[in-house]
Design a protein around this motif. Structure first.
Motif, short mmCIF file in Angstrom:
data_model
loop_
_atom_site.label_atom_id
_atom_site.label_comp_id
_atom_site.label_asym_id
_atom_site.label_seq_id
_atom_site.Cartn_x
_atom_site.Cartn_y
_atom_site.Cartn_z
N MET A 103 60.69 -5.03 -3.03
CA MET A 103 61.35 -4.35 -1.91
C MET A 103 62.83 -4.69 -1.95
O MET A 103 63.24 -5.68 -2.59
CB MET A 103 60.75 -4.78 -0.57
N THR A 104 63.62 -3.84 -1.33
CA THR A 104 65.05 -4.12 -1.24
C THR A 104 65.31 -5.09 -0.08
O THR A 104 64.44 -5.30 0.78
CB THR A 104 65.85 -2.84 -1.00
N THR A 157 67.27 -4.52 2.33
CA THR A 157 67.24 -3.69 3.54
C THR A 157 65.82 -3.52 4.05
O THR A 157 65.56 -3.59 5.26
CB THR A 157 67.86 -2.31 3.24
N GLU A 158 64.88 -3.28 3.12
CA GLU A 158 63.48 -3.13 3.52
C GLU A 158 62.93 -4.45 4.08
O GLU A 158 62.18 -4.45 5.07
CB GLU A 158 62.63 -2.68 2.34
N ALA A 159 63.32 -5.57 3.47
CA ALA A 159 62.86 -6.87 3.95
C ALA A 159 63.34 -7.11 5.38
O ALA A 159 62.57 -7.54 6.25
CB ALA A 159 63.36 -7.97 3.02
N GLY A 197 64.10 -4.82 7.41
CA GLY A 197 63.38 -3.86 8.23
C GLY A 197 62.03 -4.39 8.70
O GLY A 197 61.64 -4.19 9.86
N TYR A 198 61.31 -5.09 7.81
CA TYR A 198 60.03 -5.68 8.21
C TYR A 198 60.23 -6.76 9.27
O TYR A 198 59.41 -6.92 10.18
CB TYR A 198 59.31 -6.26 7.00
N ASP A 258 60.96 -4.96 12.52
CA ASP A 258 59.76 -4.38 13.15
C ASP A 258 59.06 -5.38 14.06
O ASP A 258 58.32 -4.99 14.98
CB ASP A 258 58.77 -3.90 12.08
N GLY A 307 54.67 -7.63 4.64
CA GLY A 307 55.23 -6.32 4.35
C GLY A 307 55.10 -5.96 2.88
O GLY A 307 54.85 -4.80 2.53
N LYS A 322 53.32 -2.67 1.69
CA LYS A 322 54.11 -1.66 0.96
C LYS A 322 53.49 -1.31 -0.39
O LYS A 322 53.50 -0.15 -0.81
CB LYS A 322 55.53 -2.20 0.75
#
Length: 445
Positions: free
Chosen positions: A44-45, A47-49, A51-52, A55, A295, A299
């Motif tokens: 994951m990027t 940014t995605e990390a 994002g998790y 959340d 995550g 994912k």
């Protein structure tokens, strides 16, 4: 590429759990490094990390707020004062102390999230244990086991019950009528184990109560104002989301923390830097890292694959599916923090009941407000019991466990994985068995 990502995510997660179990490195470092491995391995990027983590901002905000609130009032000596009162009330008898911890934790956990209850009450335990002459670690573990169990009493007692309840649109009253008795059974299971698991403390007796130190409260006026802040927070924890303009527990906790900081600064009982320095940042970083690790599994489709295999094996057999879900979720929840586990599993379970033809696809809509058939609800109840009670199994199984470990470390003692396992595993095993009987008798026969 996705297969490689799933393998990396799985191996990383298993590796982190192994490091935590063996205690080769601190659990926060293990989880933090694991999360970073997923980023650097392009699972994951960054940014995605983030994002998790975002959340799950409500969990982090709630924990941070309560940590600040509790720490801000330490200079008043309120915890030492209450600890002495507690020892005097128990008359120095170990079995009465154990029962007092159960009696104190249970009603509070019925209305406050279990981790929040542990944050508020656990600071009482080290001074109590010191005065009565016992190790405080088993007492803190007992509080955690009770908090996790009695969190099942109401819809708002545990983040897991709230997440599942929100997914199946169950009301507070319906929850009480259908599921609260299961929490009573879980609590009775803990009570039965007290004379055996906590044998040394059960038989402990303090003879010279008159020699106990009698700490005096400091800054009583400040403490009185602080009591109003705590009362405000507790009330709005319960009613905040019922108001026309909903106020989440996380927002209430942050406001309480801000008011406590304002009071401490204005009264000069402590500095803001000291209070924020003593926040349990290690626990917060562990949770953030765990959300990233879960995550990664979500994912890359690891959870989806496992549930797909189960769907093929179980089909429409509700009884078998309920039991498998209860024990499987319980086993997973003992090594995966149950909040992110349930967040990941709820949509997968909904997809399963749609795929096998038990309900229509409309339940997959985020705006679904209907009622599921009773036999389908049983699957969600089983998952909820498994996730909540499975959290009692190991040190990393529930948020309250990690919070308790952090508080113990702040008081000079680490709760090792092995130590928690000694108490948690027998209780979890008995509770999952009794919960299975409850689900079968109450919903399947």
């Amino acid at each position: 590429m996705e297969n490689w990502q799933a393998i990396i995510a799985t191996l990383t997660f298993v590796g982190v759990i192994f490091l935590i179990m063996t205690e080769w490195i601190h659990l926060t470092i293990a989880a933090f490094l694991g999360a970073l491995i997923l980023v650097f391995a392009h699972v994951m990027t960054l940014t995605e990390a983030i994002g998790y983590i975002g959340d799950s901002y409500t969990t982090l905000a709630l924990f941070f707020g309560v940590m600040v609130l509790v720490r801000a009032f330490e200079p008043t000596k309120i915890f030492e004062y209450l600890a002495t009162k507690m020892v005097l009330w128990t008359k120095g008898k170990g079995y009465r102390l154990l029962l007092a911890i159960v009696g104190l934790t249970t009603p509070i956990c019925a209305f406050l999230p279990n981790a929040t209850t542990v944050m508020l009450l656990a600071p009482l335990i080290p001074p109590v244990a010191e005065e009565i002459g016992v190790d405080f670690v088993p007492l803190v573990i007992l509080m955690v086991l009770v908090a996790n169990s009695t969190g099942l009493l109401t819809l708002v007692g545990d983040p897991v019950t709230f997440i599942v309840g929100d997914a199946i649109n169950i009301s507070f009253t319906d929850y009480l009528m259908r599921l609260s008795l299961g929490a009573v059974v879980a609590l009775m299971t803990v009570l039965v184990t007290l004379p055996f698991l906590f044998r040394d403390i059960w038989h402990k007796k303090l003879e010279n109560l008159e020699q106990l130190p009698h700490p005096q409260l400091n800054h009583t006026r400040i403490l009185a104002v602080g009591g109003l802040i705590v009362a405000f927070v507790l009330v709005f924890f319960v009613v905040g989301e019922m108001l026309p303009i909903r106020i989440s527990p996380a927002a209430v906790a942050l406001l309480g923390a801000a008011l406590a900081l304002l009071l401490a600064h204005h009264s000069k009982i402590d500095s803001i830097n000291n209070i924020l320095r003593d926040v349990d940042w290690s626990t917060l970083i562990f949770f953030m890292s765990t959300f990233v690790l879960i995550g990664g599994l979500e994912k890359t489709g690891v959870f989806r694959s496992v549930l797909g295999v189960l769907a093929v094996i179980l089909g429409k057999n509700i009884i078998l599916a309920s039991m498998v879900l209860l024990f499987l979720t319980g086993a997973l929840s003992s090594v995966i923090p149950n909040i992110p586990l349930v967040v990941a599993m709820v949509p997968l379970l909904k997809q399963y009941v749609v795929n096998v033809g038990l309900v229509s696809s409309e339940v997959l809509s985020p705006n679904f407000e209907g009622q599921l058939p009773p036999e389908v609800l049983t699957l969600f109840y089983a998952m909820m019991f498994g996730a909540t009670l499975g959290g009692n199994g190991t040190l990393v199984g529930a948020s309250s466990n990690i919070v308790a470990a952090g508080i113990s470390e702040l008081h000079g003692r680490r709760i090792s994985f092995k130590t928690f396992l000694k108490y948690g595993l027998p209780v979890m095993t008995l509770q999952l068995i009794t919960a299975a009987y409850y689900v079968i008798v109450r919903f399947l026969i």
